[in-house]
Motif scaffolding. Structure first.
Motif, PDB file in Angstrom:
ATOM      1  N   UNK A 299     -13.243  -4.822  -4.196  1.00 52.23           N
ATOM      2  CA  UNK A 299     -14.017  -6.051  -4.042  1.00 52.23           C
ATOM      3  C   UNK A 299     -14.690  -6.448  -5.349  1.00 52.23           C
ATOM      4  N   UNK A 300     -15.213  -5.470  -6.090  1.00 51.65           N
ATOM      5  CA  UNK A 300     -15.919  -5.763  -7.337  1.00 51.65           C
ATOM      6  C   UNK A 300     -14.991  -6.303  -8.415  1.00 51.65           C
ATOM      7  N   UNK A 301     -13.735  -5.871  -8.406  1.00 57.94           N
ATOM      8  CA  UNK A 301     -12.799  -6.272  -9.456  1.00 57.94           C
ATOM      9  C   UNK A 301     -11.798  -7.341  -9.020  1.00 57.94           C
ATOM     10  N   UNK A 302     -11.799  -7.714  -7.729  1.00 65.02           N
ATOM     11  CA  UNK A 302     -10.793  -8.659  -7.250  1.00 65.02           C
ATOM     12  C   UNK A 302      -9.401  -8.075  -7.367  1.00 65.02           C
ATOM     13  N   UNK A 303      -9.268  -6.778  -7.080  1.00 66.95           N
ATOM     14  CA  UNK A 303      -8.014  -6.053  -7.314  1.00 66.95           C
ATOM     15  C   UNK A 303      -7.013  -6.281  -6.194  1.00 66.95           C
ATOM     16  N   UNK A 304      -5.749  -6.104  -6.519  1.00 67.47           N
ATOM     17  CA  UNK A 304      -4.639  -6.233  -5.569  1.00 67.47           C
ATOM     18  C   UNK A 304      -3.763  -4.984  -5.689  1.00 67.47           C
ATOM     19  N   UNK A 305      -3.330  -4.435  -4.565  1.00 67.23           N
ATOM     20  CA  UNK A 305      -2.476  -3.251  -4.583  1.00 67.23           C
ATOM     21  C   UNK A 305      -1.242  -3.500  -5.439  1.00 67.23           C
ATOM     22  N   UNK A 306      -0.929  -2.544  -6.288  1.00 67.06           N
ATOM     23  CA  UNK A 306       0.117  -2.700  -7.293  1.00 67.06           C
ATOM     24  C   UNK A 306       1.334  -1.846  -6.969  1.00 67.06           C
ATOM     25  N   UNK A 307       2.489  -2.496  -6.812  1.00 68.59           N
ATOM     26  CA  UNK A 307       3.737  -1.770  -6.578  1.00 68.59           C
ATOM     27  C   UNK A 307       3.939  -1.322  -5.152  1.00 68.59           C
ATOM     28  N   UNK A 308       2.899  -0.768  -4.540  1.00 66.42           N
ATOM     29  CA  UNK A 308       2.979  -0.384  -3.138  1.00 66.42           C
ATOM     30  C   UNK A 308       1.584  -0.329  -2.532  1.00 66.42           C
ATOM     31  N   UNK A 309       1.526  -0.432  -1.215  1.00 71.96           N
ATOM     32  CA  UNK A 309       0.261  -0.327  -0.498  1.00 71.96           C
ATOM     33  C   UNK A 309       0.429   0.689   0.623  1.00 71.96           C
ATOM     34  N   UNK A 310      -0.543   1.591   0.717  1.00 71.29           N
ATOM     35  CA  UNK A 310      -0.517   2.653   1.733  1.00 71.29           C
ATOM     36  C   UNK A 310      -1.522   2.277   2.811  1.00 71.29           C
ATOM     37  N   UNK A 311      -1.034   2.083   4.014  1.00 73.46           N
ATOM     38  CA  UNK A 311      -1.847   1.569   5.107  1.00 73.46           C
ATOM     39  C   UNK A 311      -1.928   2.604   6.223  1.00 73.46           C
ATOM     40  N   UNK A 312      -3.148   2.865   6.693  1.00 72.34           N
ATOM     41  CA  UNK A 312      -3.330   3.799   7.813  1.00 72.34           C
ATOM     42  C   UNK A 312      -3.802   3.018   9.042  1.00 72.34           C
ATOM     43  N   UNK A 313      -3.060   3.125  10.139  1.00 77.10           N
ATOM     44  CA  UNK A 313      -3.407   2.459  11.394  1.00 77.10           C
ATOM     45  C   UNK A 313      -3.793   3.502  12.432  1.00 77.10           C
ATOM     46  N   UNK A 314      -4.947   3.322  13.059  1.00 79.41           N
ATOM     47  CA  UNK A 314      -5.368   4.174  14.173  1.00 79.41           C
ATOM     48  C   UNK A 314      -5.288   3.343  15.442  1.00 79.41           C
ATOM     49  N   UNK A 315      -4.464   3.766  16.373  1.00 77.60           N
ATOM     50  CA  UNK A 315      -4.240   3.037  17.620  1.00 77.60           C
ATOM     51  C   UNK A 315      -4.756   3.906  18.764  1.00 77.60           C
ATOM     52  N   UNK A 316      -5.630   3.342  19.604  1.00 74.53           N
ATOM     53  CA  UNK A 316      -6.256   4.112  20.677  1.00 74.53           C
ATOM     54  C   UNK A 316      -6.402   3.247  21.916  1.00 74.53           C
ATOM     55  N   UNK A 317      -6.168   3.849  23.088  1.00 71.02           N
ATOM     56  CA  UNK A 317      -6.384   3.144  24.337  1.00 71.02           C
ATOM     57  C   UNK A 317      -7.860   2.970  24.608  1.00 71.02           C
ATOM     58  N   UNK A 318      -8.208   1.992  25.435  1.00 74.78           N
ATOM     59  CA  UNK A 318      -9.615   1.756  25.792  1.00 74.78           C
ATOM     60  C   UNK A 318      -9.994   2.425  27.096  1.00 74.78           C
ATOM     61  N   UNK A 319      -9.041   3.066  27.756  1.00 83.01           N
ATOM     62  CA  UNK A 319      -9.319   3.737  29.019  1.00 83.01           C
ATOM     63  C   UNK A 319      -8.346   4.872  29.243  1.00 83.01           C
ATOM     64  N   UNK A 320      -8.400   5.430  30.456  1.00 82.02           N
ATOM     65  CA  UNK A 320      -7.560   6.588  30.772  1.00 82.02           C
ATOM     66  C   UNK A 320      -6.092   6.211  30.948  1.00 82.02           C
ATOM     67  N   UNK A 321      -5.817   4.926  31.207  1.00 80.61           N
ATOM     68  CA  UNK A 321      -4.435   4.518  31.445  1.00 80.61           C
ATOM     69  C   UNK A 321      -3.589   4.678  30.183  1.00 80.61           C
ATOM     70  N   UNK A 322      -2.322   4.979  30.374  1.00 82.93           N
ATOM     71  CA  UNK A 322      -1.398   5.140  29.247  1.00 82.93           C
ATOM     72  C   UNK A 322      -0.902   3.777  28.780  1.00 82.93           C
ATOM     73  N   UNK A 323      -0.931   3.575  27.471  1.00 86.08           N
ATOM     74  CA  UNK A 323      -0.433   2.342  26.862  1.00 86.08           C
ATOM     75  C   UNK A 323       0.744   2.709  25.967  1.00 86.08           C
ATOM     76  N   UNK A 324       1.828   1.980  26.101  1.00 93.27           N
ATOM     77  CA  UNK A 324       3.008   2.220  25.274  1.00 93.27           C
ATOM     78  C   UNK A 324       2.970   1.284  24.072  1.00 93.27           C
ATOM     79  N   UNK A 325       3.017   1.865  22.881  1.00 95.02           N
ATOM     80  CA  UNK A 325       3.145   1.074  21.651  1.00 95.02           C
ATOM     81  C   UNK A 325       4.641   0.908  21.406  1.00 95.02           C
ATOM     82  N   UNK A 326       5.142  -0.274  21.717  1.00 96.92           N
ATOM     83  CA  UNK A 326       6.589  -0.503  21.691  1.00 96.92           C
ATOM     84  C   UNK A 326       7.136  -0.680  20.282  1.00 96.92           C
TER      85      UNK A 326
END
Length: 460
Positions: A299-326
């Motif tokens: 944010x301080x430098x106005x930087x942009x990922x160079x060559x590649x970007x590594x993204x971490x996604x955390x996916x979680x259900x909101x209840x006891x029911x099973x959700x399929x991430x298709x």
């Protein structure tokens, strides 16, 4: 799962990794830039870190295996989620004892500078939005990024902004309730002749989006702004985890999106692989940050990922029911010539980098005409299952060389007779990754006082 159980499970694995490493608390604390007592509390289960970055750094220092890193992140998500619910319950109890509404208490707790809804991002821009219903006769619409700023917002600021938005909504709900009471017969008249009699039951305190026709998306809940997709069959359209007006307790889960997605665009696979393009000379640059400081540095430098970007996604259900991430689909919002900026490497010369391939790891080339995710070697492909007690973490490496690309993801989910699509982006803006071929490259020597051209550092 109780707070004690979740915290104990998290601490047990953390302690196991620490003991196996053979390193003392003092040595680990020094390398992690934290106090020894804080590290003791984490490993004993007396405290849960507010951010995952120091936990991952600790695990990597202890040479955790890829499957252990995934399991550690899963346990941290559960412990952090339980702690969050407990904090909300305590706040509600204290406000009731004080004779005030929980929403009002939250509003008073928010700093004045952050409580302005005009300065906060809209709920629909917080990171996940469903596409439009098939009955509307219009194709699914992509997020609008025309006014997106070029720089990212640091993670702590994002969390404070979400708190301010929720507090402001609570205050608006109380005010709207008072206005409705004034408009009812016997409570005064607003001059429109109907005394508020034609307002729908249960509409007091709702925003314009909540009282709009069924095809309009309502405000978000916990970072998601769900509406009915072309495939969703649920008749109600309320935020995930909340019940529609007049519904018995426990029925609200059936009406909302049963899954949440948290995207971390500032995760690093390793410092050696992380680079940023910045439109500044080397003399005006700060030293490279640690991973947990990457958001603020970008944010301080106005930087942009160079060559590649590594993204971490955390996916979680909101209840006891099973959700399929298709599945996850890559959508390109814009392509331009690569940025003609300087290229800065985050690794210090001569410092070794390690780490194996994560489980649930995927790769995509943004140079392709139709970019699509592909599992890394040895990894399974979609679909996967999630619930509140069994989250999933996906690691995505997006590479590019010939373009400056704005892009986002669409996560397709299904649960029972419901299904939908969530848009995943960087707090309402697309992820941005640019090629760096031929750009001037710089590195920061250990013990040095500035950036130098890459490859010129002499190693002992």
């Amino acid at each position: 799962m109780s707070e004690q159980t979740a915290s104990a499970d998290f601490a047990a694995l953390l302690r196991e990794l620490k003991d196996r490493s053979g390193l003392s608390y003092g040595v680990l604390a020094k390398r992690l830039h934290m106090s020894t007592s804080t590290l003791h509390r984490y490993c004993n289960g007396d405290a849960v870190p507010a951010d995952y970055a120091p936990v991952e750094r600790l695990a990597r220092l202890c040479k955790a295996r890829p499957e252990e890193l995934v399991e550690l992140h899963r346990r941290w998500v559960l412990a952090d989620a339980v702690r969050g619910r407990k904090g909300a319950a305590v706040a509600g109890t204290r406000s009731e004892e004080a004779g005030t509404e929980p929403g009002a208490a939250a509003s008073e707790a928010a700093p004045p500078a952050e409580a302005s809804l005009a300065d906060a991002p809209s709920a629909a821009s917080v990171g996940a939005t469903n596409t439009s219903p098939s009955g509307a006769g219009a194709p699914p619409s992509a997020p609008t990024y025309a006014d997106a700023p070029d720089t990212a917002i640091p993670a702590p600021a994002r969390r404070r902004t979400r708190t301010a938005v929720l507090a402001g909504i609570a205050v608006a709900a109380v005010a709207a309730g008072v206005a409705l009471a004034v408009g009812l017969p016997g409570g005064g008249s607003d001059g429109d002749g109907d005394g508020g009699r034609h307002r729908p039951a249960g509409a007091a305190g709702m925003t314009a989006e909540q009282t709009a026709p069924a095809s309009s998306p309502p405000p978000s809940s916990a970072g998601a702004s769900p509406s009915s997709s072309a495939e969703e069959k649920s008749p109600a359209r309320t935020p995930a985890g909340s019940a529609p007006a007049g519904a018995p307790d426990g029925e609200g889960q059936k009406s909302g999106v049963p899954v949440t997605v948290q995207a971390d665009p500032y995760a690093w696979e390793s410092p050696c692989s992380q680079r940023y393009l910045v439109d500044k000379p080397a003399s005006g640059m700060k030293p490279p940050p640690l991973e947990e400081g990457a958001a603020a540095w970008v944010a301080a430098h106005g930087a942009v990922s160079s060559g590649q970007q590594y993204l971490r996604l955390t996916v979680q259900g909101t209840g006891a029911e099973t959700v399929v991430v298709d599945g996850l689909t890559v959508r390109v919002a814009g392509k331009r010539a690569p940025l003609a900026w300087n290229d800065y490497a985050m690794a210090y010369p001569g410092v070794g980098c390690g780490g194996g391939v994560q489980t649930r790891a995927f790769a995509v080339s943004l140079d392709s005409a139709r970019p699509s995710l592909a599992p890394e070697a040895g990894n399974d492909d979609f679909p996967f299952k999630v619930s509140e007690s069994d989250p999933e973490v996906y690691y995505i490496t997006a590479s590019v060389s010939a373009y400056d690309v704005d892009w986002y993801l669409e996560l397709k989910w299904s649960s029972g007779d419901r299904s939908g699509t969530l848009t995943v982006d960087d707090e309402g803006r697309p992820f941005r990754t640019s090629g760096n071929k031929g750009r001037p490259a710089y590195e920061f020597p250990i013990g040095g006082d500035g950036w130098v051209p890459e490859g010129t550092t002499k190693l002992d």
